[in-house]
Motif scaffolding. Structure first.
Motif, PDB file in Angstrom:
ATOM      1  N   UNK A 110      58.801 -67.664  -7.715  1.00  0.00           N
ATOM      2  CA  UNK A 110      57.499 -67.120  -7.479  1.00  0.00           C
ATOM      3  C   UNK A 110      56.175 -67.554  -7.897  1.00  0.00           C
ATOM      4  N   UNK A 111      55.456 -67.977  -7.515  1.00  0.00           N
ATOM      5  CA  UNK A 111      53.937 -68.724  -7.775  1.00  0.00           C
ATOM      6  C   UNK A 111      52.432 -68.265  -6.784  1.00  0.00           C
ATOM      7  N   UNK A 112      51.772 -67.912  -7.598  1.00  0.00           N
ATOM      8  CA  UNK A 112      50.384 -67.535  -7.185  1.00  0.00           C
ATOM      9  C   UNK A 112      49.146 -67.839  -7.413  1.00  0.00           C
ATOM     10  N   UNK A 118      38.002 -70.397  -3.047  1.00  0.00           N
ATOM     11  CA  UNK A 118      38.713 -71.729  -2.221  1.00  0.00           C
ATOM     12  C   UNK A 118      38.431 -71.473  -0.621  1.00  0.00           C
ATOM     13  N   UNK A 119      37.656 -72.026  -0.107  1.00  0.00           N
ATOM     14  CA  UNK A 119      37.672 -72.119   1.062  1.00  0.00           C
ATOM     15  C   UNK A 119      38.655 -72.023   2.134  1.00  0.00           C
ATOM     16  N   UNK A 120      40.100 -73.124   2.101  1.00  0.00           N
ATOM     17  CA  UNK A 120      41.289 -72.751   2.734  1.00  0.00           C
ATOM     18  C   UNK A 120      41.788 -72.597   1.636  1.00  0.00           C
ATOM     19  N   UNK A 121      43.480 -72.863   2.563  1.00  0.00           N
ATOM     20  CA  UNK A 121      44.571 -72.357   1.742  1.00  0.00           C
ATOM     21  C   UNK A 121      44.963 -73.798   0.980  1.00  0.00           C
ATOM     22  N   UNK A 122      45.147 -73.676  -0.354  1.00  0.00           N
ATOM     23  CA  UNK A 122      46.016 -75.480  -1.293  1.00  0.00           C
ATOM     24  C   UNK A 122      46.955 -74.990  -0.820  1.00  0.00           C
ATOM     25  N   UNK A 123      46.456 -76.299  -1.123  1.00  0.00           N
ATOM     26  CA  UNK A 123      48.439 -77.219  -0.828  1.00  0.00           C
ATOM     27  C   UNK A 123      49.894 -76.999  -1.905  1.00  0.00           C
ATOM     28  N   UNK A 124      50.706 -76.082  -1.728  1.00  0.00           N
ATOM     29  CA  UNK A 124      51.733 -76.598  -2.536  1.00  0.00           C
ATOM     30  C   UNK A 124      53.761 -77.041  -2.214  1.00  0.00           C
ATOM     31  N   UNK A 125      53.557 -77.909  -3.131  1.00  0.00           N
ATOM     32  CA  UNK A 125      54.794 -78.805  -3.475  1.00  0.00           C
ATOM     33  C   UNK A 125      55.610 -78.325  -4.239  1.00  0.00           C
ATOM     34  N   UNK A 126      56.928 -78.223  -4.077  1.00  0.00           N
ATOM     35  CA  UNK A 126      58.145 -77.883  -4.531  1.00  0.00           C
ATOM     36  C   UNK A 126      59.301 -79.301  -5.173  1.00  0.00           C
ATOM     37  N   UNK A 127      59.695 -79.271  -5.798  1.00  0.00           N
ATOM     38  CA  UNK A 127      60.149 -80.302  -6.819  1.00  0.00           C
ATOM     39  C   UNK A 127      61.273 -80.487  -7.036  1.00  0.00           C
ATOM     40  N   UNK A 128      62.408 -80.650  -7.284  1.00  0.00           N
ATOM     41  CA  UNK A 128      63.582 -80.708  -7.670  1.00  0.00           C
ATOM     42  C   UNK A 128      63.433 -82.371  -8.649  1.00  0.00           C
ATOM     43  N   UNK A 146      55.800 -68.240   2.495  1.00  0.00           N
ATOM     44  CA  UNK A 146      53.941 -67.822   1.956  1.00  0.00           C
ATOM     45  C   UNK A 146      53.206 -66.863   3.312  1.00  0.00           C
ATOM     46  N   UNK A 147      52.446 -66.255   2.067  1.00  0.00           N
ATOM     47  CA  UNK A 147      51.637 -65.245   1.944  1.00  0.00           C
ATOM     48  C   UNK A 147      50.513 -65.480   1.622  1.00  0.00           C
ATOM     49  N   UNK A 148      49.204 -63.881   1.890  1.00  0.00           N
ATOM     50  CA  UNK A 148      48.170 -64.397   1.755  1.00  0.00           C
ATOM     51  C   UNK A 148      47.935 -62.926   2.353  1.00  0.00           C
ATOM     52  N   UNK A 149      47.515 -62.204   0.704  1.00  0.00           N
ATOM     53  CA  UNK A 149      47.128 -61.019   0.504  1.00  0.00           C
ATOM     54  C   UNK A 149      45.672 -60.748   0.341  1.00  0.00           C
ATOM     55  N   UNK A 150      44.880 -60.128   1.472  1.00  0.00           N
ATOM     56  CA  UNK A 150      43.177 -60.385   1.845  1.00  0.00           C
ATOM     57  C   UNK A 150      43.371 -59.284   1.066  1.00  0.00           C
ATOM     58  N   UNK A 151      43.263 -58.271   0.298  1.00  0.00           N
ATOM     59  CA  UNK A 151      42.810 -57.325  -0.367  1.00  0.00           C
ATOM     60  C   UNK A 151      42.580 -57.784  -1.963  1.00  0.00           C
ATOM     61  N   UNK A 152      43.444 -58.861  -2.307  1.00  0.00           N
ATOM     62  CA  UNK A 152      43.294 -59.248  -3.587  1.00  0.00           C
ATOM     63  C   UNK A 152      42.876 -60.290  -3.275  1.00  0.00           C
ATOM     64  N   UNK A 153      42.615 -61.498  -2.125  1.00  0.00           N
ATOM     65  CA  UNK A 153      42.680 -62.712  -2.191  1.00  0.00           C
ATOM     66  C   UNK A 153      43.469 -63.456  -3.002  1.00  0.00           C
ATOM     67  N   UNK A 154      44.514 -63.044  -2.917  1.00  0.00           N
ATOM     68  CA  UNK A 154      46.211 -63.894  -3.616  1.00  0.00           C
ATOM     69  C   UNK A 154      47.038 -64.662  -2.866  1.00  0.00           C
ATOM     70  N   UNK A 178      43.687 -78.777  -4.609  1.00  0.00           N
ATOM     71  CA  UNK A 178      43.104 -78.042  -4.153  1.00  0.00           C
ATOM     72  C   UNK A 178      41.691 -79.608  -3.862  1.00  0.00           C
ATOM     73  N   UNK A 179      41.124 -79.844  -3.057  1.00  0.00           N
ATOM     74  CA  UNK A 179      40.583 -80.723  -3.710  1.00  0.00           C
ATOM     75  C   UNK A 179      40.629 -81.717  -4.576  1.00  0.00           C
ATOM     76  N   UNK A 180      39.801 -82.170  -5.668  1.00  0.00           N
ATOM     77  CA  UNK A 180      39.780 -82.595  -7.007  1.00  0.00           C
ATOM     78  C   UNK A 180      40.570 -81.825  -7.570  1.00  0.00           C
TER      79      UNK A 180
END
Length: 1183
Positions: A110-112, A118-128, A146-154, A178-180
């Motif tokens: 799990x990664x949070x 952030x103004x939009x969802x970040x880009x997350x990639x998993x690698x081996x 992936x999921x988003x908790x509006x209360x904690x903004x996580x 996310x951007x730069x």
């Protein structure tokens, strides 16, 4: 569990880390259970190479080797490795942590990421490994969520591995961008063996490529990316150690060996080879060191041995930088000077770098754990089949679910859903399936594994063709469908011919082929469609003929008529019934009604045309209803039909409707059906509505109402309406009914709101409330206040007459009693639902201590200009009968000059036109019996300043004039902010501004015209503007022409040095928790002083919750979203070479925060605990 492998390898040969370093937390090993690995951290991102704390001797730990099992070949460095450290930022709030799982078990990483900034969802990639993106490997063994908790903004990102296998072990990486901004985290997975024995693993199998798109997609065995371009039969050959081949080969042969043995992580192998080829320095501690590399089969046992020069030296063994402790797996032996390490039951996680230290020296080696090759135990067999048959080519291998590649004529086949080929795996059996074989499927098919291959030939031929159903000769009436159908024994395409000409499909001609059946269809035949037709199958020398003959007897086309050929006409209208006819030759037409023929003249007549016949009835009457017969005759036959003529009319209008019930915006209306339905059943009714004063009717239903009742809605309350009804039958709509009697929708209001106690005395209770949320068009006539004594149900009306106010006092109550109160709103529709006070009210006066609620802007100096209006409202509380008094500068206020008005809840100080004499400190005092509260307001009335004092011309030289002046005696009760200097030529005396907002009392005017004579004047300026008058020089300044010798005066250097001095101090401030607060002050000094901010005498440094600014001597401290913990005494200190100065203020933050909120904001736990104890102590003292 071993130390997690890292992303990069380094050449650092340094000592191991201290033994106190702990390994990552292990997850559960029970098969089939999920293991969730979480790590709560707020530290900075890990670099690509992890560095541990060095031991006491000062030697740093070497970087750990990269896992070799899932390495994916040499390629360009990842973009993430090329990023500068300046691009790294902390995005993770929870990182995935290394873990262990048993074979067949499940594990979740799990990664949070916090989304607050952030103004939009970040880009997350998993690698081996280095660069294998796991998004393409998702399937039954790998799931990404992936999921988003509006209360904690996580944002929460999960990677779940299901039914893990041993070759899933290795190094993984999670990247977020996310951007730069960019962040990454590496973690390891160790897969432990289950109770069942597993086959050993060869190094070569670790670099083989898994089949993509097969049933085992998502199984993480994503090996090498190299594709074989040719498939050749491999002969049996002895087992080859790829490591020995690379170690002994020339660099020019590396690529060849990598391609031959399926090695994809060539770069990692070469790095390890380079490290092992490094010249070994002679060691004083080791008489004999470790070999450069060791190789062992999976499940086997390996032996490491070194010989020491000094047997008393302490020896330590390390794996990937982690010290090895004795256990059932790791066994240590001492034989004289020899030190031996045995590793039992080797697994893929033991494939790593090992080294041993003796004092300050180290000896290292590499251990490779190999997996045996996959063998083809049962090969492919040659197969012959026919076109369209299902084909299965099967083989068996030595391992279950092994990685097997299929080829067709040397080209690899994939399990792509869009492909004609489907690969099926059932344990050790692998099958290539072709559902419907085609001619071009004839080829050589082969299968390849890591230890062998097999091939077979597939031949696909055509079946002998048989005619199951031949075409038949047809005689078709003109306009009817031509349908030719034949059936052959094979599913092949074919062509249709007419009179020897090829027929192509078109909008008129339809050609169908489904399986073995071929059909030729012309929906509407024509005379030209007659001829000889023939079907010829493709690839066969055979044809199927037939003949089509077209005939056209007389025909009546009655498709447009109703049921039973009934034609309905409205009475009074003209009927012109046109019946299309066909026939060759043109048939004769006869119309008759009973025994009487219809002629071609009169009110009822017949009209005949080449392609139709018309029955005309002028001004239809009800007596015209009945059957009419039409007859067609020609040489091919005859056709006749009966046509029923029905004369109908619209229904009569219904009677006027009755409105039986009325509501807030609705009513219920009923009516009776019309007496005459016009000869056609009533289909329904339309209802219309209008306002009584309007003439515009509005339709209420667009679908027919089947009943004789209707409920109009969405009417305006309080407006008079009328309704009417239309009856509808198949002919049309009747005239409207008479309008109903007018009616007005009305409704009671909603209950009053916010009923509360305003005040209580010994004999009365004053209640207050707010008007109802919904009043309606009937308006609000007033309120009824009722009360009852506690314990009784008898409600007493307190106001016999309605009150239109929202406040009422109930008098005459016995002291000490308890009453219940309710309020109702009343309008023309009646009383609303009552609003109850939630609790009984005790009839007893309560003393409320006085408290002045001084507005925030009055806690600082209140500034106004002369002539402006001063109107200050200061609320306060206190009961009963609070007494308010005012003083100015310690003396009573002259009420003739300043108006003071007091109420029960506030006091107002009003000055219509402010004068400078109104400036001063105003003291307010509120008294309730013996309790007193005080507040002070500082009012400053400012005006424009007077002109400066004497302006003197100090010196004239060249084109320059030096002026000086004295500040004005009257500064307008505000600080002088600058001066404006103007010049005027003596000849014209026109004034021009040369300098504005000048702060000093002396200035030099430059660039004057030689030969002119000038006067100068100066204006003073403060916050209100320029002075009304200016002070002019008494003498003029003559700018002399060339030739005059100027003697330069001698000036002493002016010393501008000044110790720090605060010109504007800090002011005590109140802040609201969660909203940014700022503290401001101004300072001057030369040299420029250094500014330091302190909280409770502790310097504020590197705290992200504070931001400090300094601009032109104005110092600002911004506190981001403060909490009560941020309250205290803040100090601003200015220091330079000449001294220092301090100014402080108190900040109070109102609004509490929970322990969890403070912890999430980064406040240390011991400080939170101290703060919570202080808050609890304050609450206890308040009680």
């Amino acid at each position: 569990m071993p130390e997690p492998t890292k992303k990069d390898e380094t050449e650092n040969e340094s000592a191991p880390p201290p033994p106190e370093q702990t390994a990552p937390q292990e997850g559960g090993n029970e098969k089939g259970k999920d293991v969730v690995i979480r790590e709560m951290t707020s530290s900075s991102d890990e670099d690509d190479t992890s560095v541990s704390t060095p031991p006491a001797d000062g030697i740093s730990k070497p970087a750990e080797r990269k896992d070799s099992v899932w390495s994916l070949g040499e390629g360009a460095p990842e973009e993430s490795e090329k990023r500068d450290d300046s691009q790294r930022s902390t995005l993770f709030v929870e990182k995935p942590q290394s873990g262990t799982v048993s074979v067949g078990g499940n594990i979740t990483f799990i990664a949070k990421v916090e989304a607050k900034d952030l103004l939009r969802k970040p880009n997350v990639k998993w690698f081996k490994g280095k660069w294998m993106d796991l998004a393409s490997k998702a399937g039954k063994h790998l799931q990404l969520k992936e999921s988003f908790e509006r209360h904690t903004k996580i944002h929460t990102f999960e990677m779940q591995i299901i039914k893990a296998k041993e070759n899933y072990a290795g190094n993984y990486r999670c990247e977020v961008s996310y951007k730069d901004k960019f962040d990454s985290c590496s973690f390891d997975l160790e897969v432990t063996e289950s109770s069942q024995a597993a086959p050993s693993i060869d190094i070569r199998s670790a670099f083989k490529r898994s089949g993509e798109g097969q049933e085992d997609a998502g199984e993480l065995d994503f090996s090498g990316l190299l594709k074989r371009r040719e498939v050749k039969q491999q002969e049996e050959e002895p087992e080859v150690d790829v490591w020995d081949l690379l170690k002994n080969a020339n660099p020019s042969e590396y690529e060849k060996i990598a391609f031959q043995y399926g090695i994809t992580d060539l770069r990692g192998m070469l790095k390890r080879l380079k490290r092992m080829r490094r010249e070994v320095k002679k060691s004083a501690a080791f008489a004999k060191g470790l070999d450069p590399a060791y190789q062992v089969d999976k499940g086997g046992k390996v032996r490491f041995m070194v010989e020491l020069a000094d047997p008393t030296v302490e020896l330590k063994w390390y794996k990937n930088g982690q010290e090895i402790r004795p256990s059932a797996k790791y066994i240590f032996e001492h034989k004289g000077n020899q030190r031996i390490l045995f590793i039992n039951n080797c697994s893929m996680t033991d494939d790593a770098r090992y080294y041993v230290t003796a004092g300050d020296e180290k000896c290292s080696t590499e251990l490779f754990v190999r997996d045996p090759p996959i063998l083809v135990t049962k090969g492919l067999e040659d197969t012959s089949t026919y076109v369209g048959e299902r084909v299965e080519l099967s083989c068996e291998v030595s391992e279950d679910d092994a990685n097997v590649k299929w080829f067709r004529n040397g080209v690899e086949l994939t399990n792509d859903p869009k492909s004609r080929y489907r690969i099926k795996v059932e344990g050790k059996k692998h099958t290539l399936v072709i559902e419907e074989a085609a001619k071009n499927d004839t080829a050589t098919y082969s299968v390849m594994t890591t230890g062998g291959q097999s091939e077979a030939k597939l031949a696909v031929d055509l079946r002998p063709l048989k005619i199951s159903l031949a075409l038949e000769d047809q005689t078709v009436r003109l306009g009817q469908e031509i349908h030719l159908k034949c059936e052959i024994s094979e599913n092949v395409e074919g062509k249709w011919y007419k009179n020897g000409q090829l027929i192509e499909a078109s909008d008129r001609v339809k050609l169908y082929h489904k399986g073995r059946i071929h059909r030729f269809v012309i929906p509407v035949s024509a005379v030209d469609d007659e001829g000889e037709y023939m079907f010829v199958p493709d690839a066969y020398n055979i044809n199927i003929p037939c003949k089509v003959h077209i005939v056209d007897p007389p025909k009546l086309h009655l498709d447009g008529l109703g049921e039973n050929n009934t034609v309905t006409v409205v009475a009074g209208n003209k009927l012109r019934l046109e019946i299309p006819i066909t026939g060759e030759p043109t048939p004769k037409v006869f119309w008759s009604r009973g025994d009487k023929m219809v002629t071609d003249s009169g009110r009822i007549r017949a009209e005949t045309y080449p392609d139709s016949s018309c029955l005309v009835i002028d001004a239809a009457e009800r007596e015209d209803s009945g059957p009419f017969r039409i007859t067609l005759k020609n040489e091919a036959g005859e056709d006749t039909a009966l046509i029923n003529i029905k004369v109908v009319d619209v229904p009569d209008p219904p009677q006027a409707p009755n409105v039986t019930e009325v509501g807030e915006d609705w009513c219920i209306m009923t009516w009776e059906p019309p007496a005459n339905d016009g000869g056609s059943p009533i289909l329904g009714y339309f209802i219309e509505r209008k306002k009584k004063q309007s003439s515009r009717w509005m339709r209420l239903n667009f679908e027919l109402c089947k009943e004789t009742t209707f409920e109009p809605k969405k009417m305006i309350e309080g407006v008079a309406y009328e309704v009417r009804v239309f009856a509808v039958n198949a002919i049309g709509m009747s005239k409207p009914s008479m309008p109903s009697k007018s009616f007005v929708p009305l409704a009671v209001t909603s209950p009053p709101t916010l009923l509360a106690v305003d005040s209580v005395t010994d004999t009365s209770v004053t209640m207050k409330w707010r008007p109802p949320d919904q009043i309606g068009a009937a308006g609000l006539d007033g309120y009824v206040v009722e009360y009852c004594f506690e314990g009784t149900d008898e409600w007493i009306v307190a106001n016999p007459e309605l009150t239109d106010k929202t406040k009422f006092t109930i008098n005459g109550l016995p002291t000490g009693s308890k009453i219940l109160v309710r309020v109702k709103a009343v309008n023309a529709a009646g009383e609303s639902e009552p609003k109850y006070h939630p609790q009984p009210i005790l009839v007893k006066e309560v003393i409320e201590p006085p408290k002045i609620r001084l507005p925030r802007h009055l806690k600082q100096t209140y500034t106004r200009r002369v002539g402006e209006t001063v109107n200050l409202v200061i609320p306060f509380q206190g009961k009963p009968r609070a007494k308010v008094s005012w003083e100015k500068n310690g003396a009573p206020i002259d009420k003739n000059d300043i108006n003071i008005r007091n109420t029960e809840h506030d006091t107002i100080i009003f000055i219509r036109k402010a004068e400078r004499g109104h400036s001063g400190e105003y003291d307010m005092k509120v008294e309730v019996e013996n309790l007193v509260d005080k507040a002070t307001i500082d009012i400053q009335i400012v005006d424009r300043p007077g002109p400066p004092e004497v302006v003197t011309i100090e010196d004239v030289w060249g084109e320059n004039v030096n002026l000086s002046w004295k500040p004005p005696k009257d500064d307008g009760n505000a600080a002088i902010t600058g001066y404006t200097i103007q010049k005027a030529d003596k000849k014209s005396m026109e004034w021009f501004t040369v300098i504005e907002h000048y702060h000093r009392t002396s200035a030099t005017i430059n660039e004057l015209v030689i030969g002119n004579e000038y006067y100068f004047r100066v204006f003073a300026e403060n916050m209100c503007g320029l002075s009304e008058d200016a002070t002019m020089t008494k003498e003029s300044a003559l700018i002399a022409k060339d030739g005059k010798v100027y003697k330069y005066p001698v000036y002493d250097d002016f010393d501008f040095s000044e110790r720090p001095l605060f010109t504007q101090p800090l002011v005590n401030t109140f802040a609201v928790a969660g909203y940014n607060a700022t503290l401001n002050c101004s300072v001057r000094g030369n040299p420029k002083p250094k500014i330091t901010w302190m909280k409770n005498k502790v310097v504020i440094m590197n705290d992200p919750r504070y931001r400090m600014f300094s601009n032109q001597g104005v110092c600002t401290l911004e506190i981001r979203k403060p909490s009560p913990y941020d309250g205290g005494t803040y100090t601003c200190r200015a220091v330079n070479e000449l001294g220092e100065a301090e100014v402080d203020c108190k900040l109070e933050v109102r609004g509490g925060l929970s322990f969890f909120k403070l912890l999430m904001d980064g406040v240390p736990p011991h400080i939170i605990d101290s703060y919570m104890r202080e808050v609890q102590a304050d609450k206890t003292e308040g009680k």
